[in-house]
Design a protein around this motif. Structure first.
Motif, short mmCIF file in Angstrom:
data_model
loop_
_atom_site.label_atom_id
_atom_site.label_comp_id
_atom_site.label_asym_id
_atom_site.label_seq_id
_atom_site.Cartn_x
_atom_site.Cartn_y
_atom_site.Cartn_z
N ASN A 52 0.83 -1.20 0.00
CA ASN A 52 0.00 0.00 0.00
C ASN A 52 0.87 1.26 0.00
N ARG A 53 0.30 2.36 0.41
CA ARG A 53 0.93 3.69 0.50
C ARG A 53 1.20 4.32 -0.86
N GLU A 54 0.48 3.90 -1.90
CA GLU A 54 0.67 4.51 -3.22
C GLU A 54 0.35 6.00 -3.20
N ARG A 55 -0.71 6.38 -2.48
CA ARG A 55 -1.09 7.80 -2.42
C ARG A 55 0.01 8.62 -1.75
N GLU A 56 0.53 8.11 -0.63
CA GLU A 56 1.58 8.82 0.10
C GLU A 56 2.84 8.95 -0.75
N ILE A 57 3.20 7.88 -1.45
CA ILE A 57 4.40 7.91 -2.29
C ILE A 57 4.25 8.95 -3.39
N ARG A 58 3.08 8.99 -4.01
CA ARG A 58 2.83 9.97 -5.07
C ARG A 58 2.95 11.39 -4.53
N GLN A 59 2.35 11.64 -3.38
CA GLN A 59 2.38 12.98 -2.82
C GLN A 59 3.79 13.39 -2.38
N ILE A 60 4.54 12.46 -1.83
CA ILE A 60 5.91 12.76 -1.38
C ILE A 60 6.78 13.16 -2.57
N PHE A 61 6.69 12.43 -3.66
CA PHE A 61 7.51 12.76 -4.82
C PHE A 61 7.03 14.05 -5.50
N GLU A 62 5.75 14.33 -5.42
CA GLU A 62 5.26 15.61 -5.95
C GLU A 62 5.89 16.77 -5.20
N VAL A 63 6.00 16.64 -3.87
CA VAL A 63 6.61 17.70 -3.06
C VAL A 63 8.10 17.84 -3.39
N ILE A 64 8.80 16.71 -3.45
CA ILE A 64 10.24 16.76 -3.73
C ILE A 64 10.49 17.33 -5.12
N ASN A 65 9.72 16.90 -6.08
CA ASN A 65 9.91 17.38 -7.46
C ASN A 65 9.54 18.86 -7.61
N SER A 66 8.78 19.38 -6.66
CA SER A 66 8.45 20.81 -6.69
C SER A 66 9.58 21.66 -6.09
N GLY A 67 10.59 20.98 -5.50
CA GLY A 67 11.73 21.70 -4.95
C GLY A 67 11.76 21.77 -3.44
N SER A 68 10.82 21.11 -2.76
CA SER A 68 10.75 21.17 -1.30
C SER A 68 11.21 19.85 -0.68
N SER A 69 11.31 19.88 0.64
CA SER A 69 11.63 18.68 1.41
C SER A 69 10.36 18.22 2.13
N VAL A 70 10.41 17.01 2.71
CA VAL A 70 9.22 16.39 3.29
C VAL A 70 9.54 15.83 4.67
N ALA A 71 8.57 15.92 5.58
CA ALA A 71 8.65 15.24 6.87
C ALA A 71 7.46 14.30 6.99
N LEU A 72 7.74 13.02 7.23
CA LEU A 72 6.69 12.02 7.43
C LEU A 72 6.38 11.97 8.92
N ILE A 73 5.15 12.29 9.28
CA ILE A 73 4.75 12.37 10.68
C ILE A 73 3.73 11.27 10.98
N GLY A 74 4.01 10.46 11.98
CA GLY A 74 3.09 9.39 12.34
C GLY A 74 3.52 8.69 13.60
N THR A 75 2.62 7.89 14.17
CA THR A 75 2.90 7.20 15.41
C THR A 75 3.94 6.10 15.20
N GLU A 76 4.52 5.66 16.29
CA GLU A 76 5.53 4.60 16.26
C GLU A 76 4.94 3.35 15.61
N GLY A 77 5.67 2.79 14.63
CA GLY A 77 5.25 1.54 14.01
C GLY A 77 4.20 1.65 12.94
N VAL A 78 3.87 2.88 12.51
CA VAL A 78 2.83 3.04 11.49
C VAL A 78 3.38 2.79 10.09
N GLY A 79 4.71 2.69 9.96
CA GLY A 79 5.30 2.37 8.67
C GLY A 79 6.17 3.45 8.08
#
Length: 268
Positions: A52-79
């Motif tokens: 899974n996580r196709e949506r998250e992967i797409r959004q992360i690369f959209e941000v990076i390709n736009s010239g920005s950096s990304v922080a993944l925020i989530g609880t311990e063990g969420v992946g």
């Protein structure tokens, strides 16, 4: 909130026996002794095991390709760690401008000097920091994935490291683009940034992507996918119980499914 369903005996109401009259022989013949619900701990590095996580992967690369950096925020063990690893493995095919992917788990470094040394080793440049490191990075393009960024709140790290990383990550053609993993918002995590009206260096340069637990359809799909290679089928009641008890939390769901599957193998 409704109470969780009463625990079920494995196989209760199951169609497991429909795969053969001798289910022990069936298990051996189908070579399903290996439990498909692994690993139970740690990040998933094998792309074939990533789910899974196709949506998250797409959004992360959209941000990076736009010239920005990304922080993944989530609880311990969420992946988050597994997602970071997957981002690095997909970098060659998903980035518009090539960058060398570098994965660094901060749980494996002791302090900021150790961090700079590990960073240089992973990139493949002489050990350095400050201006010298900046010169080494000037002609490079790095996608830096930092897992467990909360380690930078420990003794041995100071705000200067985060200021330096921000400086290297600012601008569309900066030497670094960051993908960070944290259990809480960067502004809250690094609350020293509130002193004297300062803003958090990394929060200022990273767009946050919230990593949520799986919804019920995704959790069910995960169970079905892992069981598809075996002769075992959990009952509907068992699946309902697994989904509810896990709350869609990937690591917890993996652990619960592992135990359920193990009871099947034990002849429950």
């Amino acid at each position: 909130m409704t109470s969780p369903p009463a625990p079920l005996l494995p196989g209760e109401g199951s169609n497991f026996s429909s795969f053969g009259e001798d289910k022990d022989s069936d298990i051996i013949n189908d070579n399903i002794i290996t439990n498909p619900f692994t690993p139970q701990q740690g990040r998933i590095d094998n792309p074939q095991d990533f789910f899974n996580r196709e949506r998250e992967i797409r959004q992360i690369f959209e941000v990076i390709n736009s010239g920005s950096s990304v922080a993944l925020i989530g609880t311990e063990g969420v992946g988050k760690s597994s997602l970071l690893s997957q981002i690095c493995q997909l970098a060659d095919t998903h980035l518009h401008s090539p960058r060398q992917p570098v994965f660094l788990d901060l749980n494996l470094v002791e302090d900021e000097n150790d961090f700079y040394g590990a960073l240089c080793d992973e990139i493949g440049i002489p050990k350095s920091k400050g201006t010298r490191l900046s010169r080494h990075l000037k002609s490079r393009q790095i996608l830096l994935a930092l897992d467990n960024i909360g380690k930078m709140t420990w003794d041995g790290f100071n705000r200067g490291v985060r200021d330096y990383l921000r400086g290297l990550a600012e601008g569309s053609n900066a030497p670094l683009k960051l993908v960070l993993a944290a259990n809480e918002s960067l502004a809250k995590l690094f609350n020293d940034s509130w002193d004297n009206g300062k803003t958090s260096p990394l929060a200022g340069v990273c767009q946050e992507e919230i990593i949520k637990p799986w919804d019920e359809p995704t959790a069910r799909d995960f169970i079905d996918t892992r069981l598809a290679m075996t002769s075992v089928r959990f009952t509907e009641a068992e699946i309902n119980q697994l989904v509810e008890e896990s709350g869609g939390h990937p690591r917890r769901l993996m652990q619960l499914c592992y135990r359920m599957y193990s009871r099947y193998l034990e002849g429950g």
